[in-house]
Design a protein around this motif. Structure first.
Motif, PDB file in Angstrom:
ATOM      1  N   THR A 189      51.025  81.509  47.862  1.00 48.21           N
ATOM      2  CA  THR A 189      52.267  81.932  47.547  1.00 48.21           C
ATOM      3  C   THR A 189      53.335  80.952  47.720  1.00 48.21           C
ATOM      4  O   THR A 189      54.677  81.204  47.633  1.00 48.21           O
ATOM      5  N   CYS A 234      56.856  80.556  45.556  1.00 46.46           N
ATOM      6  CA  CYS A 234      57.328  81.686  44.931  1.00 46.46           C
ATOM      7  C   CYS A 234      58.570  82.320  45.313  1.00 46.46           C
ATOM      8  O   CYS A 234      59.183  83.115  44.334  1.00 46.46           O
ATOM      9  N   ARG A 281      51.014  80.550  41.701  1.00 42.13           N
ATOM     10  CA  ARG A 281      49.704  81.182  42.488  1.00 42.13           C
ATOM     11  C   ARG A 281      48.546  80.685  42.097  1.00 42.13           C
ATOM     12  O   ARG A 281      47.638  80.294  42.606  1.00 42.13           O
TER      13      ARG A 281
END
Length: 598
Positions: A9, A12, A31
């Motif tokens: 992640t 993100c 991802r």
């Protein structure tokens, strides 16, 4: 959150976008890139160790190590919010390393299987057409370069691999599962992407359906309110019309009584013009009220539909023109008409709609033609159509006004009579209801001609019908006993004077109960009944008359201010013989009485 999740992640949390959907799409791409980079980096390190022990050459170890470093660097780019560059670099690193190891190992591995993986990855990572084309172009160019090298042998594969069966076998079955794993991963990501898009679309459809349902609910409520408002307006117009017609009936009746008096007494000649103007004004007011009612019916979707019957077209035109000649005479206007000789004597047509239409056209022509001029009516036919043309000699209509002349509330000003601007709008609607059309031709300073085109259907005269709207001879009503049931004192007085002038004996009742008592006592030849009377209503009174042994066969003429079709049909079905709408034209009343006296 464990280390693996943190790596996947990476980048993100700082994603920005114009919509939640855009943010979610970008996070999904990050991802996927991080996951593939992590897996590929681990594969590269494992592959380098395996090749080092099998072949003992650094040609595999260091490139694989640097490839792993490149994959970790791509994860770093995502952390720096360089998401598009990270995705494109992933494609480039894959292609460069694939072709490098393909050159070293030759046909030992099925390296071309990664072509499918890279094409799918290009479609998965990039949403714009340009970036997809660039990524796919890089992949195709790299694989073509590998095939060219394989064919021409610019960089031959290592002999340590190709000559050693065991080394080739181990490397082959180490790389093929890795290649297949990457293919499966891309297919899995793509399938989940498709499912996500499908679910998103379904959610959007559900939201749209819910929005549409809410809008439909609002529209239904609005439609109900509009229908309620339209009904309320129709009721208001209907009730107001009825209330106006009662005093108008008095004015109209007085004007007709004055005209009759003037015609008999030369000493009253000085007021003849006043009587004519009073008649013209009340006649015009009646037409305005009729048009307002007709327009309200059209707006409410309850307009008349054509009910064709046999009609003597010549007799009908003569009677219609004779009514309007009174008004035309005040302006010193003559109405001339002619019917083509080859026109059928009888036509199959709706007399009521046709009369309304010609009344509007004639009223308009008289209103706007010049004083001491002429209004012309011509009826002809061609093939399966017939035409009614009404021409005046007025100022004409400009071309700009001709485009809107049939719209509602469009009217020209005139010093003689003022209209509502509904007549021509209603006339067009009536023509269309009869399956026809209407057009206008006008020259400024010369005049205007309106032409109605209708389907031509000839008809035979109906059995027992002489084709006459009015009797050939108006009978004298001497010794005729007429009962008037009317609550309005002015209407009582006017009707009584007119009927007495014709020689009738008149009995007047103010309500239904009194009317029944006086009727049994006087045994009238005809009953004139107002539809709206206090106490026992006109309809109830009519029902009692039809059940009474003395009165049940007496003709009943309804005189009402309610011009709606539903009211007339209701009373005609209840047993009335005729239905006259106030204000009453004395000529029409005399003709109706003559029919039943004969």
């Amino acid at each position: 959150m464990n280390l693996l999740q943190r790596i996947v992640t990476t980048g993100c949390s700082n994603v920005k976008g114009t919509s939640l959907q855009e943010v979610e799409d970008t996070q999904r791409t990050i991802r996927i890139v991080n996951t593939l980079c992590l897996i590929c980096a681990v594969m590269c390190l494992s592959f380098s160790v395996c090749c080092h022990y099998l072949i003992e050459t650094k040609l595999f170890v260091w490139p694989a190590f640097f490839e792993a470093v490149a994959f970790f660097s791509i994860i770093g780019l995502n952390a720096l919010e360089k998401h598009t560059l990270a995705g494109m670099l992933l494609i480039v690193v894959h292609n460069v390393c694939i072709q490098y190891f393909n050159a070293l190992m030759g046909r030992v591995t099925e390296i071309h299987l990664l072509f499918i993986y890279l094409i799918g990855l290009s479609l998965l990572l990039f949403q714009t057409s340009l970036l997809r084309k660039i990524a796919i172009g890089i992949t195709i160019a790299a694989f073509l370069a590998g095939e060219v090298n394989m064919f021409f042998g610019f960089y031959p594969p290592l002999a340590a691999i190709t000559n050693s069966f065991m080394s080739a076998f181990v490397i082959r079955w180490v790389t093929i599962p890795a290649i297949l794993l990457l293919d499966v991963l891309v297919f899995s990501f793509y399938a989940r992407h498709v499912d996500r898009l499908r679910n998103r679309q379904m959610l959007q459809v559900q939201e749209m359906l819910e929005t549409a349902r809410l809008h439909n609910t609002e529209l239904e409520a609005l439609t109900a309110r509009l229908a309620q408002a339209t009904d309320a307006k129709t009721v208001f117009v209907r009730e107001t019309s009825h209330e106006i017609r009662t005093p108008l009936n008095a004015i109209f009746g007085i004007s007709q009584l004055l005209q009759l008096k003037v015609a008999k007494d030369r000493n009253l000649a000085p007021i003849r013009q006043l009587a004519d103007h009073l008649y013209a004004a009340s006649f015009n007011t009646r037409e305005i009220i009729n048009n307002v009612l007709e327009f309200s019916r059209i707006e409410a979707g309850k307009a008349d539909t054509a009910q064709n019957t046999s009609l003597d077209i010549r007799e009908w035109l003569d009677n219609t023109v004779s009514i309007h000649q009174y008004i035309a005479g005040i302006k010193m206007v003559r109405i001339r008409y002619n019917i083509a000789e080859d026109m059928p004597e009888f036509l199959l047509v709706d007399k009521l709609l046709l009369t309304k239409m010609l009344n509007n056209l004639l009223s308009n022509a008289i209103k706007f033609t010049a004083s001491e001029s002429q209004v012309s009516i011509h009826i002809s036919h061609k093939a399966d159509r017939w035409y009614i043309s009404v021409a005046d000699q007025g100022k004409g209509i400009s071309e700009e006004r001709q485009t809107t002349i049939f719209d509602a509330f469009v009217s020209e000003r005139n010093i003689f009579l003022e209209g509502t601007g509904l007549g021509l709008h209603i006339t067009r609607h009536l023509a269309e209801a009869m399956g026809g059309t209407i057009e206008v031709k006008s020259q400024e300073g010369i005049g205007t001609t309106f032409t109605v085109c209708l389907p031509l259907e000839g008809a035979m005269d109906c059995p027992g019908n002489d084709g006459k709207e009015w009797p050939e001879r108006m009978v004298n009503l001497n010794a005729t006993n007429i009962l008037i049931i009317e609550d309005d004192k002015m209407s009582q007085m006017i009707l009584t004077r007119f009927l007495c002038s014709l020689g009738s004996r008149v009995t007047v009742a103010g309500d239904g109960m009194e009317g029944m008592l006086l009727g049994r006592a006087s045994k009238p030849d005809i009953i004139i009944l107002d539809a709206h009377i206090p106490g026992m209503s006109g309809k109830d009174t009519l029902a009692h008359i039809r059940e009474d042994d003395v009165l049940k066969n007496v003709p009943v003429i309804i005189a009402s201010g309610d011009a709606f079709n539903g009211a007339s049909e209701e009373l005609m079905n209840a047993g009335a013989n005729e239905y006259l709408v106030k204000p009453i034209e004395f000529k029409a009343l005399h003709a109706t009485l003559t029919k039943y006296i004969d």
